[in-house]
Design an enzyme around this catalytic site. Structure first.
Site, PDB file in Angstrom:
ATOM      1  N   HIS A 138       2.800   4.280  -5.050  1.00  0.00           N
ATOM      2  CA  HIS A 138       3.486   5.489  -5.822  1.00  0.00           C
ATOM      3  C   HIS A 138       3.475   5.217  -7.168  1.00  0.00           C
ATOM      4  O   HIS A 138       3.132   4.015  -7.815  1.00  0.00           O
ATOM      5  CB  HIS A 138       4.384   6.028  -4.983  1.00  0.00           C
ATOM      6  N   HIS A 154       4.829   1.519  -8.052  1.00  0.00           N
ATOM      7  CA  HIS A 154       3.858   0.307  -7.915  1.00  0.00           C
ATOM      8  C   HIS A 154       3.060   0.585  -9.172  1.00  0.00           C
ATOM      9  O   HIS A 154       2.646  -0.436  -9.729  1.00  0.00           O
ATOM     10  CB  HIS A 154       2.727   0.590  -6.681  1.00  0.00           C
ATOM     11  N   GLY A 212       0.796  -1.260  -0.110  1.00  0.00           N
ATOM     12  CA  GLY A 212      -0.071  -0.014  -0.053  1.00  0.00           C
ATOM     13  C   GLY A 212       0.805   1.186   0.028  1.00  0.00           C
ATOM     14  O   GLY A 212       2.130   1.172  -0.299  1.00  0.00           O
ATOM     15  N   ARG A 259       8.565   4.759   1.964  1.00  0.00           N
ATOM     16  CA  ARG A 259       9.125   5.221   3.335  1.00  0.00           C
ATOM     17  C   ARG A 259       9.643   6.549   3.214  1.00  0.00           C
ATOM     18  O   ARG A 259      10.016   7.355   4.034  1.00  0.00           O
ATOM     19  CB  ARG A 259       9.993   4.092   3.679  1.00  0.00           C
ATOM     20  N   LEU A 309      11.750   6.158  -5.975  1.00  0.00           N
ATOM     21  CA  LEU A 309      10.435   6.060  -5.176  1.00  0.00           C
ATOM     22  C   LEU A 309      10.418   5.051  -4.010  1.00  0.00           C
ATOM     23  O   LEU A 309      10.770   3.831  -4.328  1.00  0.00           O
ATOM     24  CB  LEU A 309       9.252   6.209  -6.048  1.00  0.00           C
ATOM     25  N   LYS A 332      13.969  -2.573  -7.546  1.00  0.00           N
ATOM     26  CA  LYS A 332      14.456  -1.630  -6.356  1.00  0.00           C
ATOM     27  C   LYS A 332      14.782  -2.703  -5.163  1.00  0.00           C
ATOM     28  O   LYS A 332      15.827  -2.319  -4.424  1.00  0.00           O
ATOM     29  CB  LYS A 332      13.432  -0.802  -5.823  1.00  0.00           C
ATOM     30  N   GLN A 344      14.914  -9.126  -2.329  1.00  0.00           N
ATOM     31  CA  GLN A 344      13.717  -9.604  -2.350  1.00  0.00           C
ATOM     32  C   GLN A 344      13.358 -10.348  -3.550  1.00  0.00           C
ATOM     33  O   GLN A 344      12.824 -11.499  -3.687  1.00  0.00           O
ATOM     34  CB  GLN A 344      12.583  -8.612  -1.918  1.00  0.00           C
TER      35      GLN A 344
END
Ligand code: AMP
Length: 273
Positions: free
Chosen positions: A31, A34, A28, A184, A181, A146, A150
């Site tokens: 930006h 996403h 969520g 956080r 972007l 980014k 992960q």
């Protein structure tokens, strides 16, 4: 756009759909980063599912779970305007019970880089991604470069557990001044926002050195540390695309990763060369 919060209802909804499904998992506070994942998913699939779930199991004690930005209404609008077909918006109790089965990140690759300063973080990431992929059963799932570690660990999980989904990496979206972007970034005050630019500058400096033919990893990392000073550096690493250390940059097979603290905000970024 349909909004569904129950995993079983979503599974039922998707059960008889014969279309290709692109899936974009997020936490969520959406930006442009996403949105670029959603756009790619729309280009490559007949149907797009986005999930918004702030996954508690990937936050360590004392991390920013409680203060993580929440923009539910704006997020719904963004998804609807971006042409998302189904928004999956579960509560924690929809996703987790008691005495849970979980996925463990690999013992080495899950505990270096971000996993070193956040031990156990990737167990939570892999567990929730496994749950989400099982609920949606997508043709393709989209993840940002980014979060390179992960992305690497999720690709590894899919390969090692013989899952059928295709993992699609998506380029990092940046502000005009280079800052990657991130949800956080709103934690940064004005001065920290300026300091944060050192992260992208250090990666640009590395890229410039490589363009000049300087390929030695130590030399490049030292120059990057100079650009990043006096920020608290968690790591500067020059690795191959399988995340093994490289003594020399190999064009087409290198990722350079940085993680720093700016004030109390952890920022990570990387470039793929
Ligand atoms: P998050 O909501 O932070 O969990 O991110 C959801 C997805 O968006 C992950 O696959 C991230 O790697 C990806 N993402 C986050 N920031 C960016 C960005 N600036 N550019 C591209 N993808 C991003």
């Amino acid at each position: 756009m349909k909004i569904i919060s129950s995993p079983l209802e979503l599974k039922e909804h998707l059960k008889n759909i014969k279309l290709s499904v692109g899936f974009v998992p997020t936490m969520g506070a959406l930006h442009e980063g996403h949105i670029s994942l959603i756009k790619k998913a729309k280009e490559q699939n007949e149907m797009v599912v986005v999930s918004i779930f702030l996954n508690p199991t990937q936050f360590l004690k004392g991390e920013d779970l409680e203060k993580y930005p929440k923009k539910d209404e704006a997020d719904k609008k963004i998804c609807s305007l971006s042409g998302v077909d189904v928004l999956f918006f579960p509560q924690t109790s929809d996703m987790y019970g008691v005495d849970e089965v979980s996925i463990l990140a690999p013992k080495v690759r899950g505990y270096v880089l971000e996993g070193q300063s956040r031990p156990g973080h990737f167990n939570g990431v892999l567990t929730v991604v496994m749950k989400l992929l099982n609920i949606v059963n997508p043709t393709r799932a989209y993840f940002g470069k980014k979060d390179a570690q992960q992305l690497n660990l999720i690709s590894l999980m899919v390969k090692q557990l013989f899952m059928s989904v295709e993992i699609v990496p998506v380029d990092t979206v940046r502000e005009k001044d280079g800052l990657a972007l991130s949800s956080r970034n709103i934690y940064l005050n004005k001065d920290e926002r300026v300091e944060a630019l050192k992260v992208a500058s250090s990666l640009r400096a590395a890229s410039a050195m490589v363009s000049k033919g300087i390929l030695n990893s130590h030399e490049i990392a030292d120059s990057m540390r100079e650009v990043l000073a006096p920020l608290e550096i968690f790591y500067v690493e020059i690795l191959d695309r399988e995340f093994n250390p490289l003594l020399h940059v190999e064009i087409g097979n290198t990722v350079i990763l940085v993680e720093v603290n700016v004030g109390t905000t952890r920022l990570l970024d990387n470039i793929w060369l």
